[in-house]
Design a protein around this motif. Structure first.
Motif, PDB file in Angstrom:
ATOM      1  N   ALA A  53      -1.647   2.498  14.541  1.00  0.00           N
ATOM      2  CA  ALA A  53      -0.725   3.480  13.953  1.00  0.00           C
ATOM      3  C   ALA A  53       0.704   3.353  14.475  1.00  0.00           C
ATOM      4  O   ALA A  53       1.644   3.476  13.681  1.00  0.00           O
ATOM      5  CB  ALA A  53      -1.256   4.892  14.158  1.00  0.00           C
ATOM      6  N   PRO A  54       0.931   3.120  15.787  1.00  0.00           N
ATOM      7  CA  PRO A  54       2.327   2.995  16.229  1.00  0.00           C
ATOM      8  C   PRO A  54       3.076   1.856  15.539  1.00  0.00           C
ATOM      9  O   PRO A  54       4.260   1.978  15.244  1.00  0.00           O
ATOM     10  CB  PRO A  54       2.202   2.751  17.744  1.00  0.00           C
ATOM     11  N   THR A  55       2.386   0.768  15.247  1.00  0.00           N
ATOM     12  CA  THR A  55       3.011  -0.363  14.547  1.00  0.00           C
ATOM     13  C   THR A  55       3.356   0.029  13.119  1.00  0.00           C
ATOM     14  O   THR A  55       4.457  -0.257  12.629  1.00  0.00           O
ATOM     15  CB  THR A  55       2.067  -1.578  14.561  1.00  0.00           C
ATOM     16  N   VAL A  56       2.422   0.690  12.433  1.00  0.00           N
ATOM     17  CA  VAL A  56       2.663   1.124  11.055  1.00  0.00           C
ATOM     18  C   VAL A  56       3.840   2.095  11.011  1.00  0.00           C
ATOM     19  O   VAL A  56       4.735   1.959  10.172  1.00  0.00           O
ATOM     20  CB  VAL A  56       1.390   1.774  10.452  1.00  0.00           C
ATOM     21  N   ALA A  57       3.857   3.064  11.921  1.00  0.00           N
ATOM     22  CA  ALA A  57       4.947   4.049  11.953  1.00  0.00           C
ATOM     23  C   ALA A  57       6.292   3.360  12.144  1.00  0.00           C
ATOM     24  O   ALA A  57       7.258   3.692  11.455  1.00  0.00           O
ATOM     25  CB  ALA A  57       4.704   5.067  13.068  1.00  0.00           C
ATOM     26  N   ASP A  58       6.354   2.402  13.049  1.00  0.00           N
ATOM     27  CA  ASP A  58       7.603   1.687  13.318  1.00  0.00           C
ATOM     28  C   ASP A  58       8.079   0.908  12.094  1.00  0.00           C
ATOM     29  O   ASP A  58       9.246   0.984  11.716  1.00  0.00           O
ATOM     30  CB  ASP A  58       7.413   0.745  14.510  1.00  0.00           C
TER      31      ASP A  58
ATOM     32  N   LYS B 200       9.261   3.332   9.350  1.00  0.00           N
ATOM     33  CA  LYS B 200      10.560   3.930   9.712  1.00  0.00           C
ATOM     34  C   LYS B 200      11.700   2.951   9.487  1.00  0.00           C
ATOM     35  O   LYS B 200      12.717   3.289   8.882  1.00  0.00           O
ATOM     36  CB  LYS B 200      10.559   4.335  11.195  1.00  0.00           C
ATOM     37  N   ARG B 201      11.539   1.746  10.010  1.00  0.00           N
ATOM     38  CA  ARG B 201      12.614   0.746   9.910  1.00  0.00           C
ATOM     39  C   ARG B 201      12.862   0.313   8.470  1.00  0.00           C
ATOM     40  O   ARG B 201      14.003   0.197   8.038  1.00  0.00           O
ATOM     41  CB  ARG B 201      12.313  -0.460  10.789  1.00  0.00           C
ATOM     42  N   SER B 202      11.789   0.111   7.706  1.00  0.00           N
ATOM     43  CA  SER B 202      11.969  -0.340   6.323  1.00  0.00           C
ATOM     44  C   SER B 202      12.592   0.753   5.464  1.00  0.00           C
ATOM     45  O   SER B 202      13.459   0.487   4.625  1.00  0.00           O
ATOM     46  CB  SER B 202      10.647  -0.812   5.715  1.00  0.00           C
ATOM     47  N   HIS B 203      12.187   2.003   5.691  1.00  0.00           N
ATOM     48  CA  HIS B 203      12.747   3.102   4.898  1.00  0.00           C
ATOM     49  C   HIS B 203      14.214   3.341   5.259  1.00  0.00           C
ATOM     50  O   HIS B 203      15.046   3.562   4.372  1.00  0.00           O
ATOM     51  CB  HIS B 203      11.924   4.377   5.077  1.00  0.00           C
TER      52      HIS B 203
ATOM     53  N   TRP C  57       0.842  -1.195   0.000  1.00  0.00           N
ATOM     54  CA  TRP C  57       0.000   0.000   0.000  1.00  0.00           C
ATOM     55  C   TRP C  57       0.874   1.241   0.000  1.00  0.00           C
ATOM     56  O   TRP C  57       1.904   1.293   0.684  1.00  0.00           O
ATOM     57  CB  TRP C  57      -0.897   0.021   1.241  1.00  0.00           C
ATOM     58  N   HIS C  58       0.457   2.274  -0.744  1.00  0.00           N
ATOM     59  CA  HIS C  58       1.184   3.543  -0.797  1.00  0.00           C
ATOM     60  C   HIS C  58       1.062   4.276   0.526  1.00  0.00           C
ATOM     61  O   HIS C  58      -0.029   4.405   1.072  1.00  0.00           O
ATOM     62  CB  HIS C  58       0.616   4.451  -1.900  1.00  0.00           C
ATOM     63  N   MET C  59       2.189   4.776   1.004  1.00  0.00           N
ATOM     64  CA  MET C  59       2.238   5.559   2.233  1.00  0.00           C
ATOM     65  C   MET C  59       3.163   6.739   1.988  1.00  0.00           C
ATOM     66  O   MET C  59       3.817   6.828   0.958  1.00  0.00           O
ATOM     67  CB  MET C  59       2.767   4.713   3.396  1.00  0.00           C
ATOM     68  N   LYS C  60       3.231   7.651   2.977  1.00  0.00           N
ATOM     69  CA  LYS C  60       4.112   8.814   2.888  1.00  0.00           C
ATOM     70  C   LYS C  60       4.958   8.914   4.150  1.00  0.00           C
ATOM     71  O   LYS C  60       4.683   8.252   5.156  1.00  0.00           O
ATOM     72  CB  LYS C  60       3.290  10.097   2.714  1.00  0.00           C
ATOM     73  N   ALA C  61       5.945   9.788   4.105  1.00  0.00           N
ATOM     74  CA  ALA C  61       6.826   9.996   5.257  1.00  0.00           C
ATOM     75  C   ALA C  61       6.036  10.405   6.495  1.00  0.00           C
ATOM     76  O   ALA C  61       6.377  10.024   7.617  1.00  0.00           O
ATOM     77  CB  ALA C  61       7.897  11.030   4.927  1.00  0.00           C
ATOM     78  N   LYS C  62       4.960  11.165   6.326  1.00  0.00           N
ATOM     79  CA  LYS C  62       4.164  11.619   7.472  1.00  0.00           C
ATOM     80  C   LYS C  62       3.621  10.454   8.290  1.00  0.00           C
ATOM     81  O   LYS C  62       3.401  10.581   9.495  1.00  0.00           O
ATOM     82  CB  LYS C  62       3.021  12.532   7.039  1.00  0.00           C
ATOM     83  N   HIS C  63       3.422   9.298   7.659  1.00  0.00           N
ATOM     84  CA  HIS C  63       2.880   8.144   8.369  1.00  0.00           C
ATOM     85  C   HIS C  63       3.871   7.565   9.381  1.00  0.00           C
ATOM     86  O   HIS C  63       3.469   6.820  10.276  1.00  0.00           O
ATOM     87  CB  HIS C  63       2.411   7.085   7.373  1.00  0.00           C
ATOM     88  N   GLU C  64       5.142   7.924   9.250  1.00  0.00           N
ATOM     89  CA  GLU C  64       6.134   7.496  10.240  1.00  0.00           C
ATOM     90  C   GLU C  64       5.963   8.254  11.560  1.00  0.00           C
ATOM     91  O   GLU C  64       6.477   7.837  12.589  1.00  0.00           O
ATOM     92  CB  GLU C  64       7.550   7.735   9.718  1.00  0.00           C
ATOM     93  N   LEU C  65       5.268   9.381  11.516  1.00  0.00           N
ATOM     94  CA  LEU C  65       5.121  10.254  12.690  1.00  0.00           C
ATOM     95  C   LEU C  65       3.776  10.110  13.385  1.00  0.00           C
ATOM     96  O   LEU C  65       3.590  10.629  14.484  1.00  0.00           O
ATOM     97  CB  LEU C  65       5.320  11.710  12.276  1.00  0.00           C
TER      98      LEU C  65
END
Length: 171
Positions: free
Chosen positions: A104-109, A112-115, A68-76
């Motif tokens: 959301a905390p799981t998605v952000a983590d 962050k780690r994958s990027h 799924w498409h996400m953006k940098a903001k989703h890391e926060l």
């Protein structure tokens, strides 16, 4: 027969699918007003004291990475009352929709780690990678060589797991 879908229409279909599932489970839910930056759906308790928000990400099984498409903001975005509904409508109209509900905390983590891993590894020609706003949430990062412990099946505990949304919005 495979149909070509406009992404805006597909996104609306995903939002309505998630709304349908919430309402079928007797949760009080409504589509958020257009333009709300981080929520597509709000869920509340019977007196409006507690609320959770859901951001819906929708896809069809047309790409190679099944993500799924996400953006940098989703890391926060790490609010414990924010959830993502990752909807997969499959390849054909006859395919049953699938939905994973991830806090959301799981998605952000994971993002962050994958990027960070992707940025730290060289590109195909050995070049340093350039940062961008683009992110992908994948059901299996091992297929891409990204080693963060999110291999095939890591999303399984979140499949059709509606309970945490109810818990976040119940008294």
């Amino acid at each position: 027969m495979t149909i070509v879908s406009n992404s805006t229409i597909l996104g609306a279909a995903g939002e309505h699918y998630v709304m349908c599932q919430l309402l079928r489970r007797n949760m009080i839910a409504a589509l958020a007003p257009a333009g709300v930056p981080n929520a597509d759906i709000v869920v509340t308790d019977t007196i409006g004291d507690r609320m959770s928000a859901i951001q819906v990400k929708t896809r069809r099984d047309l790409g190679t990475d099944r993500g799924w498409h996400m953006k940098a903001k989703h890391e926060l975005l790490v609010s414990p009352s924010l959830f993502y509904a990752f909807v997969d409508f499959g390849r054909e109209l006859s395919d049953a929709p699938k939905c994973w509900l991830v806090p959301a905390p799981t998605v952000a983590d994971v993002l962050k780690r994958s990027h960070a891993y992707w940025l730290a590894t060289p590109g195909q020609k050995g070049q340093a990678r350039r940062d961008s706003d683009f992110r992908r949430l994948l059901p299996d990062y091992s297929r891409t060589g990204i080693e963060i412990g999110c291999n095939e099946g890591w999303l399984n505990p979140y499949f059709e797991e509606w309970g945490p949304i109810r818990a976040a919005s119940d008294v």
